[in-house]
Design a protein around this motif. Structure first.
Motif, PDB file in Angstrom:
ATOM      1  N   SER A   1       0.813  -1.221   0.000  1.00 51.56           N
ATOM      2  CA  SER A   1       0.000   0.000   0.000  1.00 51.56           C
ATOM      3  C   SER A   1       0.842   1.265   0.000  1.00 51.56           C
ATOM      4  N   GLN A   2       2.173   1.127   0.003  1.00 49.71           N
ATOM      5  CA  GLN A   2       3.046   2.282   0.143  1.00 49.71           C
ATOM      6  C   GLN A   2       3.693   2.694  -1.164  1.00 49.71           C
ATOM      7  N   ILE A   3       3.973   4.002  -1.231  1.00 47.50           N
ATOM      8  CA  ILE A   3       4.664   4.581  -2.390  1.00 47.50           C
ATOM      9  C   ILE A   3       5.935   5.255  -1.901  1.00 47.50           C
ATOM     10  N   ILE A   4       7.043   4.986  -2.610  1.00 48.24           N
ATOM     11  CA  ILE A   4       8.334   5.626  -2.336  1.00 48.24           C
ATOM     12  C   ILE A   4       8.764   6.312  -3.625  1.00 48.24           C
ATOM     13  N   VAL A   5       9.276   7.542  -3.532  1.00 47.87           N
ATOM     14  CA  VAL A   5       9.586   8.340  -4.715  1.00 47.87           C
ATOM     15  C   VAL A   5      11.046   8.803  -4.662  1.00 47.87           C
ATOM     16  N   TYR A   6      11.712   8.799  -5.843  1.00 53.20           N
ATOM     17  CA  TYR A   6      13.095   9.237  -5.982  1.00 53.20           C
ATOM     18  C   TYR A   6      13.218  10.225  -7.130  1.00 53.20           C
ATOM     19  N   LEU A   7      14.026  11.246  -6.948  1.00 49.61           N
ATOM     20  CA  LEU A   7      14.387  12.139  -8.047  1.00 49.61           C
ATOM     21  C   LEU A   7      15.323  11.419  -8.992  1.00 49.61           C
ATOM     22  N   THR A   8      15.149  11.615 -10.301  1.00 47.06           N
ATOM     23  CA  THR A   8      15.978  10.935 -11.296  1.00 47.06           C
ATOM     24  C   THR A   8      16.875  11.935 -12.002  1.00 47.06           C
ATOM     25  N   ASP A   9      17.685  12.645 -11.227  1.00 42.54           N
ATOM     26  CA  ASP A   9      18.588  13.636 -11.816  1.00 42.54           C
ATOM     27  C   ASP A   9      19.907  12.960 -12.147  1.00 42.54           C
ATOM     28  N   GLN A  10      20.965  13.254 -11.424  1.00 46.34           N
ATOM     29  CA  GLN A  10      22.254  12.616 -11.667  1.00 46.34           C
ATOM     30  C   GLN A  10      22.325  11.248 -11.001  1.00 46.34           C
ATOM     31  N   ILE A  11      21.784  11.149  -9.799  1.00 47.60           N
ATOM     32  CA  ILE A  11      21.625   9.880  -9.122  1.00 47.60           C
ATOM     33  C   ILE A  11      20.206   9.853  -8.563  1.00 47.60           C
ATOM     34  N   TYR A  12      19.772   8.702  -8.089  1.00 53.71           N
ATOM     35  CA  TYR A  12      18.430   8.607  -7.522  1.00 53.71           C
ATOM     36  C   TYR A  12      18.452   9.097  -6.070  1.00 53.71           C
ATOM     37  N   ILE A  13      17.718  10.168  -5.810  1.00 50.89           N
ATOM     38  CA  ILE A  13      17.706  10.800  -4.505  1.00 50.89           C
ATOM     39  C   ILE A  13      16.321  10.640  -3.891  1.00 50.89           C
TER      40      ILE A  13
ATOM     41  N   PRO B   1       7.911   7.146   2.736  1.00 50.22           N
ATOM     42  CA  PRO B   1       6.756   6.614   2.004  1.00 50.22           C
ATOM     43  C   PRO B   1       5.424   7.218   2.431  1.00 50.22           C
ATOM     44  N   LYS B   2       4.496   7.213   1.480  1.00 45.58           N
ATOM     45  CA  LYS B   2       3.100   7.548   1.713  1.00 45.58           C
ATOM     46  C   LYS B   2       2.245   6.369   1.262  1.00 45.58           C
TER      47      LYS B   2
END
Length: 449
Positions: free
Chosen positions: A328-340, A346-347
């Protein structure tokens, strides 16, 4: 009815810790069956020096076919167990020792893309498909203005991992990053924490500093050391008798099946991001699909996405963000130079998209240049507008009753179940289809098995 009532999926059990570094080097014709094969006798020919002796290497690089080359003195070794050769047998017009080497990555300039550069003293040699490029050798100061002669190490850095396609040169504790797309073209920094690098290499989005027989992994942007301790190259990058770190895995049949990409075991998720990086997820590990020429290797999730562990139910990207759904959880990463990791996660699915009754999904995907997110559970398709973060429209029924994963990219829409995939031109074709297309093999089509 609204597409907001999704039956929870069944999560697989977590696996024991997985291996963190290359087991062996992949080859262009690797079928995945040689992961734990016996050494090839060619690794040490009688009367020739042995790559496994102390001393390490002067330079290490992949070539344009994805094969790793190791240089020491006037000798070179190709692949993880190739025979000893003189440098001029493989690289015409050049004798050792050399100082540094790298394979250029510059997709904007096809004439330079995938060229190999070998550095010796004040000169640089360039090769493509095994042949010396016309006009070489040249002075380093002419080919790479601002880069010092006799660098200790060099390695390419890809756009998305560095700001632009570039090359990193290391001399002592000084680092020079060279890019045609930056002004000035050379940026100089101090990386005292990395220590001495006698060679450097990039493999599968990871950057390695070699010092003698030891190596550490580092961040190509900051120089931060990412390895808890130095490891021995002879246990990971080259095949040496009596050495290695993979043998214990053979005792675990489940783990072997997960790590063997050609085992026909199902995948829980597929994803292709805005930089065309394409991944397949299975049992807490992932395989990188778009760089298949450099070989294959299973990696733990947290080697790319910090703090991400366990089984991934779905993955997709939108506006330079990569989303993972686990239960039921969502985790998010920025996809710039590395995954941040993005703060605040999580939400739950309900919190992220205002779907009060949605608790889990079987698959999810977005298509390029679209804000539409499609959630799949059973044979129902949910449309969520990622701009408004709300359900959009009614439930729609698809002909597939059960799916493991889904992915949409510039080649169309792919749905995955078991060891097979189904290809559609787009979502509209899926919704209008009364009969499923002929299934294809995931292993052969996506994984070169």
């Amino acid at each position: 009815m609204k597409l907001c009532a999704i039956v929870p999926g069944i999560l697989l059990g977590l696996l024991p810790p997985l291996l963190s570094y290359p087991l062996i080097k992949g080859r262009p014709n690797d079928t995945g069956t040689n992961l734990f094969s016996d050494p090839d006798p060619a690794y040490n020919l009688p009367g020739m020096p042995d790559r496994c002796t102390d001393g390490g290497f002067d330079a290490i690089t992949l070539d344009d076919k994805g094969v790793m080359h190791y240089f020491r003195g006037d000798l070179t070794w190709m692949g993880f167990q190739g025979p000893t050769q003189r440098i001029n047998e493989t690289w015409p017009g050049l004798t050792g020792p050399i100082d540094a080497a790298f394979r250029n990555h510059n997709e904007k300039n096809p004439l330079e893309h995938q060229r190999i550069y070998l550095f010796k003293g004040a000169q640089v040699w360039s090769y493509y498909e095994g042949q010396l490029v016309t006009g070489f050798p040249r002075l380093i100061s002419e080919e790479f203005p601002g880069i010092p002669d006799k660098p200790d190490a060099a390695v390419e850095c890809h756009r998305g991992e560095c700001r632009t396609d570039s090359a990193i040169f290391i001399k002592g504790d000084t680092v020079y990053t060279y890019s045609h797309d930056e002004k000035p073209a050379v940026k100089q920094r101090q990386w005292a924490g990395l220590g001495t690098c006698t060679a450097a290499a990039r493999w599968k989005e990871r950057y390695y500093c070699f010092n003698g027989n030891n190596f550490t992994r580092f961040d190509p942007v900051t120089g931060q050391v990412l390895s808890p301790q130095p490891l021995d190259i002879r246990d990971y990058f080259v095949r040496c008798p009596g050495r290695g770190h993979a043998h214990g895995v053979q005792q675990n049949a489940t783990l072997m099946s997960i790590m063997d990409r050609c085992s026909n075991r199902s995948f829980e998720a597929f994803s292709s991001d805005d930089n065309s990086r394409t991944y397949a997820f299975r049992g807490g590990v992932y395989f990188r699909l778009d760089s298949r020429k450099d070989g294959w290797h299973p990696w733990r999730l947290n080697h790319n996405w910090r703090n991400l562990d366990g089984v991934v139910d779905a993955a997709f990207t939108y506006k330079n963000r990569m989303y993972f759904i686990q239960g039921s959880q969502i985790i998010v990463y920025l996809t710039d130079q590395i995954y941040i990791p993005v703060a605040g996660y999580p939400k739950t699915i309900q919190e992220e998209w205002e779907l009060p009754t949605v608790t889990a999904v079987d698959a999810a995907f977005t298509c390029p240049h679209s804000s539409n997110l499609y959630l799949i559970r059973g044979n129902k398709l949910t449309l969520v507008d990622l701009n408004t973060r709300k359900c959009s429209g009614e439930d729609q029924t698809i002909i597939h009753v059960m799916l493991d994963a889904a992915m949409c990219n510039s080649h169309g829409l792919y749905l995955f179940y078991g060891s097979s995939f189904f290809h559609y031109k787009n979502v509209e074709e899926l919704l209008s289809s009364k009969v499923a297309p002929s299934p294809g093999s995931i292993a052969s089509h996506f994984l070169d098995c």
